[in-house]
Design a protein around this motif. Structure first.
Motif, short mmCIF file in Angstrom:
data_model
loop_
_atom_site.label_atom_id
_atom_site.label_comp_id
_atom_site.label_asym_id
_atom_site.label_seq_id
_atom_site.Cartn_x
_atom_site.Cartn_y
_atom_site.Cartn_z
N GLY A 1 -1.31 3.19 -5.01
CA GLY A 1 -1.64 3.25 -3.35
C GLY A 1 -2.92 2.52 -3.50
N SER A 2 -3.70 2.58 -4.57
CA SER A 2 -5.02 2.01 -4.35
C SER A 2 -5.34 1.13 -5.80
CB SER A 2 -6.18 3.06 -4.30
OG SER A 2 -5.97 3.98 -5.54
N GLY B 1 0.81 -1.11 0.06
CA GLY B 1 0.06 0.07 0.09
C GLY B 1 0.88 1.12 0.01
N ARG B 2 2.35 0.96 -0.07
CA ARG B 2 2.83 2.35 0.23
C ARG B 2 3.98 2.56 -0.60
NH1 ARG B 2 6.25 3.18 5.13
NH2 ARG B 2 6.91 5.03 3.86
N LEU C 1 1.62 -4.98 -3.70
CA LEU C 1 1.05 -3.93 -3.26
C LEU C 1 -0.05 -4.18 -2.08
CD1 LEU C 1 1.24 -1.50 -6.27
CD2 LEU C 1 2.49 -1.08 -4.15
#
Ligand code: ZN
Ligand code: ZN
Length: 350
Positions: free
Chosen positions: A332-333, A10-11, A45
């Protein structure tokens, strides 16, 4: 160089690093026109891949050549090219047999996905960087750079480096051995199963079914001319050609149970834990099972030609296209195929 680095699930972050330079006369420097997320990036991710950051991200893309070493003969500044995810030399015994992901001529100690020869993944990213950078160094440029046919948009084939080629290898050889054979693709990963099914249609399979439980992918399958099957039954068919694009043991089992006697099942899945195979059933039904990394360099010209003919439309698989400045937020998404267009030439480092 401006590059995007994977930190942890996620980062991601954008950072500045040393500019890549030509270190041998057979290398080239390229700048990105369109970079795609691989299905493995999406899993990474989302925290489903045992790889530790930080490392530069990205290993699928189309580029413009900005500089070549003095021994590069086949490419020049301004050429538009796809670059395979895995470094290969083109001249060692595995490369000469088409097994470019097993290249032993790259000068590194090991071979394979986690051994340091893939862009944008773990150790390979330390050696070669990632494609999400405004400059990328490419060794063995005459072999590694694959021209994009006239009329094909970079955004359309940003995934030819890996995922479209991965889909190709699951169906092209079985359909060459048995032209027109029906194909079943068990989906699950964001894009490779859809590419496999679409390529099977383009290569003349008389019936292609795509089974999955994801509404978005089922809808895209229908748009690709594939017969969508909603849900995950215990068995379908049987089909002479099957594909496990689910990378989950129960989806692999569905693909194997649905393979007709004498048929071939190919898995694109990366199974990090030991996974059961019904070897007795497979033996009795004479089923061939294939797994392993895609040798994308070898098949990329065929993949790109198929797109150029208009019979394959990879853009139907793409969920989202964003500009370079929106890449960090979009990554990130990310949930499916994301294509990031390159920075304007004037904005890139000279
Ligand atoms: Zn990949
Ligand atoms: Zn090689």
């Amino acid at each position: 160089v401006q590059q995007i680095v994977f930190i942890s699930p996620g980062r991601v972050t954008a950072e500045t690093a040393a500019d890549p330079a030509i270190e041998s006369p057979t290398q080239a420097i390229v700048r990105p026109l369109a970079i795609a997320t691989c299905d493995l990036d999406v899993a990474l991710l989302h925290g489903r891949v045992p790889m530790q950051g930080p490392f530069p991200l990205g290993h699928e893309g189309v580029f413009e050549v900005v500089d070549v070493g003095e021994d590069v003969r086949g490419h020049a500044r301004g050429d538009v090219v796809a670059v395979p995810y895995h470094v290969s030399c083109g001249g060692c015994p595995p490369c000469r047999h088409g097994r470019t992901a097993g290249c032993t001529g790259h000068g590194g100690a090991d071979t394979g996905l986690l051994a340091g020869q893939c862009y944008g993944l773990a150790r390979g990213a330390q050696n070669w960087g990632g494609f999400l950078a405004d400059r990328v160094r490419v060794p063995f440029a005459d072999h590694m750079l694959v021209p994009i046919p006239a009329g094909v948009e970079p955004v359309t084939v940003a995934s030819a480096s890996d995922n479209i080629a991965d889909g190709w290898r699951t169906v092209a050889a079985p359909l060459a051995a048995e032209p027109g054979a029906p194909v079943l693709v068990v989906g699950g990963s964001p894009s490779i199963g859809l590419y496999a099914a679409a390529i099977a249609v383009a290569l003349g399979s008389e019936h292609v079914a795509y089974v999955d439980d994801d509404p978005d992918r089922l809808q895209r399958a229908a748009l690709l001319g594939v017969h969508p099957v909603d849900g995950l039954p215990k068995r379908l068919g049987p089909y002479p050609v099957t594909v496990d694009a689910g990378a989950q043991p129960e989806r692999l089992a569905l693909a194997l149970r649905s393979t007709a006697p004498g048929g071939t099942c190919t898995s694109i899945g990366i199974y990090y834990a030991p996974t059961e195979l019904p070897l007795l059933d497979m033996f009795l039904a004479d089923i061939t099972f294939r797994t392993g990394m895609a040798h994308s360099r070898t098949v990329m010209p065929d993949v790109l030609d198929l797109v150029a003919t208009g019979r394959l439309h990879p853009e139907i698989v793409t969920q989202r296209v964003v500009g370079w400045d929106d890449a960090v937020a979009a990554l990130g998404s990310v949930t499916g195929k994301l294509v990031i267009t390159g920075p304007a030439p004037s904005a890139a480092a000279a």
